[in-house]
Design a protein around this motif. Structure first.
Motif, PDB file in Angstrom:
ATOM      1  N   VAL A   1      59.705   9.802  79.356  1.00  0.00           N
ATOM      2  CA  VAL A   1      58.616  10.029  80.300  1.00  0.00           C
ATOM      3  C   VAL A   1      58.659   8.966  81.389  1.00  0.00           C
ATOM      4  O   VAL A   1      59.225   7.887  81.201  1.00  0.00           O
ATOM      5  CB  VAL A   1      57.215  10.042  79.624  1.00  0.00           C
ATOM      6  N   VAL A   2      58.050   9.308  82.512  1.00  0.00           N
ATOM      7  CA  VAL A   2      57.940   8.358  83.624  1.00  0.00           C
ATOM      8  C   VAL A   2      56.486   8.302  84.068  1.00  0.00           C
ATOM      9  O   VAL A   2      55.739   9.275  83.928  1.00  0.00           O
ATOM     10  CB  VAL A   2      58.843   8.738  84.818  1.00  0.00           C
ATOM     11  N   ALA A   3      56.111   7.153  84.593  1.00  0.00           N
ATOM     12  CA  ALA A   3      54.780   6.954  85.152  1.00  0.00           C
ATOM     13  C   ALA A   3      54.887   7.117  86.664  1.00  0.00           C
ATOM     14  O   ALA A   3      55.730   6.486  87.304  1.00  0.00           O
ATOM     15  CB  ALA A   3      54.268   5.562  84.799  1.00  0.00           C
ATOM     16  N   VAL A   4      54.036   7.971  87.218  1.00  0.00           N
ATOM     17  CA  VAL A   4      54.047   8.250  88.654  1.00  0.00           C
ATOM     18  C   VAL A   4      52.715   7.785  89.243  1.00  0.00           C
ATOM     19  O   VAL A   4      51.658   8.321  88.874  1.00  0.00           O
ATOM     20  CB  VAL A   4      54.249   9.766  88.908  1.00  0.00           C
ATOM     21  N   PRO A   5      52.743   6.800  90.146  1.00  0.00           N
ATOM     22  CA  PRO A   5      51.498   6.359  90.762  1.00  0.00           C
ATOM     23  C   PRO A   5      50.919   7.460  91.658  1.00  0.00           C
ATOM     24  O   PRO A   5      51.636   8.068  92.448  1.00  0.00           O
ATOM     25  CB  PRO A   5      51.898   5.149  91.609  1.00  0.00           C
TER      26      PRO A   5
ATOM     27  N   LEU B   1      52.393  14.361  72.399  1.00  0.00           N
ATOM     28  CA  LEU B   1      52.407  13.908  73.789  1.00  0.00           C
ATOM     29  C   LEU B   1      53.509  14.605  74.576  1.00  0.00           C
ATOM     30  O   LEU B   1      53.285  15.091  75.690  1.00  0.00           O
ATOM     31  CB  LEU B   1      52.644  12.395  73.842  1.00  0.00           C
ATOM     32  N   LEU B   2      54.700  14.637  74.005  1.00  0.00           N
ATOM     33  CA  LEU B   2      55.818  15.292  74.685  1.00  0.00           C
ATOM     34  C   LEU B   2      55.533  16.774  74.908  1.00  0.00           C
ATOM     35  O   LEU B   2      55.826  17.312  75.975  1.00  0.00           O
ATOM     36  CB  LEU B   2      57.116  15.104  73.888  1.00  0.00           C
ATOM     37  N   LEU B   3      54.955  17.414  73.899  1.00  0.00           N
ATOM     38  CA  LEU B   3      54.634  18.835  74.050  1.00  0.00           C
ATOM     39  C   LEU B   3      53.562  19.055  75.114  1.00  0.00           C
ATOM     40  O   LEU B   3      53.627  20.014  75.885  1.00  0.00           O
ATOM     41  CB  LEU B   3      54.210  19.428  72.705  1.00  0.00           C
ATOM     42  N   ALA B   4      52.589  18.156  75.185  1.00  0.00           N
ATOM     43  CA  ALA B   4      51.548  18.261  76.214  1.00  0.00           C
ATOM     44  C   ALA B   4      52.150  18.070  77.601  1.00  0.00           C
ATOM     45  O   ALA B   4      51.841  18.810  78.538  1.00  0.00           O
ATOM     46  CB  ALA B   4      50.440  17.237  75.960  1.00  0.00           C
ATOM     47  N   LEU B   5      53.037  17.091  77.729  1.00  0.00           N
ATOM     48  CA  LEU B   5      53.655  16.825  79.023  1.00  0.00           C
ATOM     49  C   LEU B   5      54.675  17.903  79.392  1.00  0.00           C
ATOM     50  O   LEU B   5      54.985  18.084  80.571  1.00  0.00           O
ATOM     51  CB  LEU B   5      54.288  15.438  79.037  1.00  0.00           C
ATOM     52  N   ARG B   6      55.174  18.614  78.396  1.00  0.00           N
ATOM     53  CA  ARG B   6      56.055  19.752  78.663  1.00  0.00           C
ATOM     54  C   ARG B   6      55.280  20.816  79.423  1.00  0.00           C
ATOM     55  O   ARG B   6      55.811  21.495  80.299  1.00  0.00           O
ATOM     56  CB  ARG B   6      56.598  20.310  77.356  1.00  0.00           C
ATOM     57  N   GLU B   7      53.987  20.948  79.103  1.00  0.00           N
ATOM     58  CA  GLU B   7      53.138  21.941  79.764  1.00  0.00           C
ATOM     59  C   GLU B   7      52.808  21.539  81.200  1.00  0.00           C
ATOM     60  O   GLU B   7      52.837  22.371  82.090  1.00  0.00           O
ATOM     61  CB  GLU B   7      51.848  22.147  78.970  1.00  0.00           C
TER      62      GLU B   7
ATOM     63  N   TYR C   1      51.525  10.738  84.101  1.00  0.00           N
ATOM     64  CA  TYR C   1      52.740  10.746  83.302  1.00  0.00           C
ATOM     65  C   TYR C   1      53.351  12.137  83.304  1.00  0.00           C
ATOM     66  O   TYR C   1      52.640  13.143  83.335  1.00  0.00           O
ATOM     67  CB  TYR C   1      52.447  10.305  81.863  1.00  0.00           C
ATOM     68  N   GLU C   2      54.684  12.158  83.293  1.00  0.00           N
ATOM     69  CA  GLU C   2      55.406  13.418  83.232  1.00  0.00           C
ATOM     70  C   GLU C   2      56.738  13.196  82.540  1.00  0.00           C
ATOM     71  O   GLU C   2      57.177  12.046  82.369  1.00  0.00           O
ATOM     72  CB  GLU C   2      55.610  13.992  84.631  1.00  0.00           C
ATOM     73  N   LEU C   3      57.349  14.281  82.108  1.00  0.00           N
ATOM     74  CA  LEU C   3      58.669  14.177  81.497  1.00  0.00           C
ATOM     75  C   LEU C   3      59.639  13.627  82.527  1.00  0.00           C
ATOM     76  O   LEU C   3      59.561  13.970  83.717  1.00  0.00           O
ATOM     77  CB  LEU C   3      59.144  15.544  81.002  1.00  0.00           C
ATOM     78  N   ALA C   4      60.546  12.793  82.095  1.00  0.00           N
ATOM     79  CA  ALA C   4      61.501  12.162  83.001  1.00  0.00           C
ATOM     80  C   ALA C   4      62.440  13.181  83.634  1.00  0.00           C
ATOM     81  O   ALA C   4      62.944  12.958  84.739  1.00  0.00           O
ATOM     82  CB  ALA C   4      62.297  11.087  82.264  1.00  0.00           C
ATOM     83  N   ASP C   5      62.659  14.291  82.956  1.00  0.00           N
ATOM     84  CA  ASP C   5      63.563  15.331  83.448  1.00  0.00           C
ATOM     85  C   ASP C   5      63.112  16.663  82.857  1.00  0.00           C
ATOM     86  O   ASP C   5      62.768  16.709  81.672  1.00  0.00           O
ATOM     87  CB  ASP C   5      64.992  15.006  83.005  1.00  0.00           C
ATOM     88  N   PRO C   6      63.105  17.727  83.638  1.00  0.00           N
ATOM     89  CA  PRO C   6      62.675  19.025  83.102  1.00  0.00           C
ATOM     90  C   PRO C   6      63.512  19.501  81.911  1.00  0.00           C
ATOM     91  O   PRO C   6      63.023  20.243  81.062  1.00  0.00           O
ATOM     92  CB  PRO C   6      62.835  19.987  84.282  1.00  0.00           C
ATOM     93  N   ARG C   7      64.751  19.042  81.824  1.00  0.00           N
ATOM     94  CA  ARG C   7      65.609  19.438  80.700  1.00  0.00           C
ATOM     95  C   ARG C   7      65.078  18.940  79.361  1.00  0.00           C
ATOM     96  O   ARG C   7      65.367  19.511  78.318  1.00  0.00           O
ATOM     97  CB  ARG C   7      67.046  18.948  80.929  1.00  0.00           C
ATOM     98  N   ILE C   8      64.261  17.883  79.388  1.00  0.00           N
ATOM     99  CA  ILE C   8      63.655  17.391  78.146  1.00  0.00           C
ATOM    100  C   ILE C   8      62.726  18.455  77.578  1.00  0.00           C
ATOM    101  O   ILE C   8      62.703  18.692  76.369  1.00  0.00           O
ATOM    102  CB  ILE C   8      62.922  16.053  78.378  1.00  0.00           C
ATOM    103  N   GLY C   9      61.968  19.111  78.428  1.00  0.00           N
ATOM    104  CA  GLY C   9      61.100  20.204  77.976  1.00  0.00           C
ATOM    105  C   GLY C   9      61.905  21.333  77.360  1.00  0.00           C
ATOM    106  O   GLY C   9      61.531  21.883  76.316  1.00  0.00           O
ATOM    107  N   HIS C  10      63.030  21.674  77.981  1.00  0.00           N
ATOM    108  CA  HIS C  10      63.900  22.723  77.435  1.00  0.00           C
ATOM    109  C   HIS C  10      64.490  22.288  76.093  1.00  0.00           C
ATOM    110  O   HIS C  10      64.582  23.090  75.164  1.00  0.00           O
ATOM    111  CB  HIS C  10      65.018  23.068  78.421  1.00  0.00           C
TER     112      HIS C  10
END
Length: 111
Positions: free
Chosen positions: A64-68, A26-32, A75-84
């Motif tokens: 992750v955060v939920a965005v209406p 999930l995290l890897l998918a949301l990283r994309e 859903y998206e990563l809470a911060d782009p640094r998480i992807g890094h």
């Protein structure tokens, strides 16, 4: 400023999130890219109920955060640094796995 104890708590939350292969995927998918739950469930080949439980865990961990978006939630990563951080961790683990510089790795099954 984070104390040593609070830094350890942050790392423990990150570790808890990574402890399950589905949450890793999930995290890897949301990283994309950000995604809607139905798309994530389809991409990962799991039920929406199961996905919901994993997303709740990742939200609780603060990753992750939920965005209406209208009537839907994205859903998206809470911060782009998480992807890094995921990229850095993945490449570090791959490098260590390839190196296996720990002399006791085979006997102790530790690394």
């Amino acid at each position: 400023m984070l104390t040593l104890a609070s830094e350890a708590d942050v790392l423990a939350r990150f570790g808890r999130a990574l402890a399950d292969p589905i949450r890793c995927r999930l995290l890897l998918a949301l990283r994309e890219a950000p995604a809607h739950p139905s798309d994530l469930a389809d991409a990962l080949g799991i039920t929406r109920t199961r996905l919901s439980n994993h997303l709740a865990c990742l939200r609780d961990c603060g990753l992750v955060v939920a965005v209406p978006v209208g009537r839907r939630t994205r859903y998206e990563l809470a911060d782009p640094r998480i992807g890094h951080a995921l990229d850095d961790l993945r490449t570090a683990v791959v490098a260590v796995e390839a190196d296996r510089s720990c002399p006791d790795a085979e006997q102790k099954d530790c690394c």
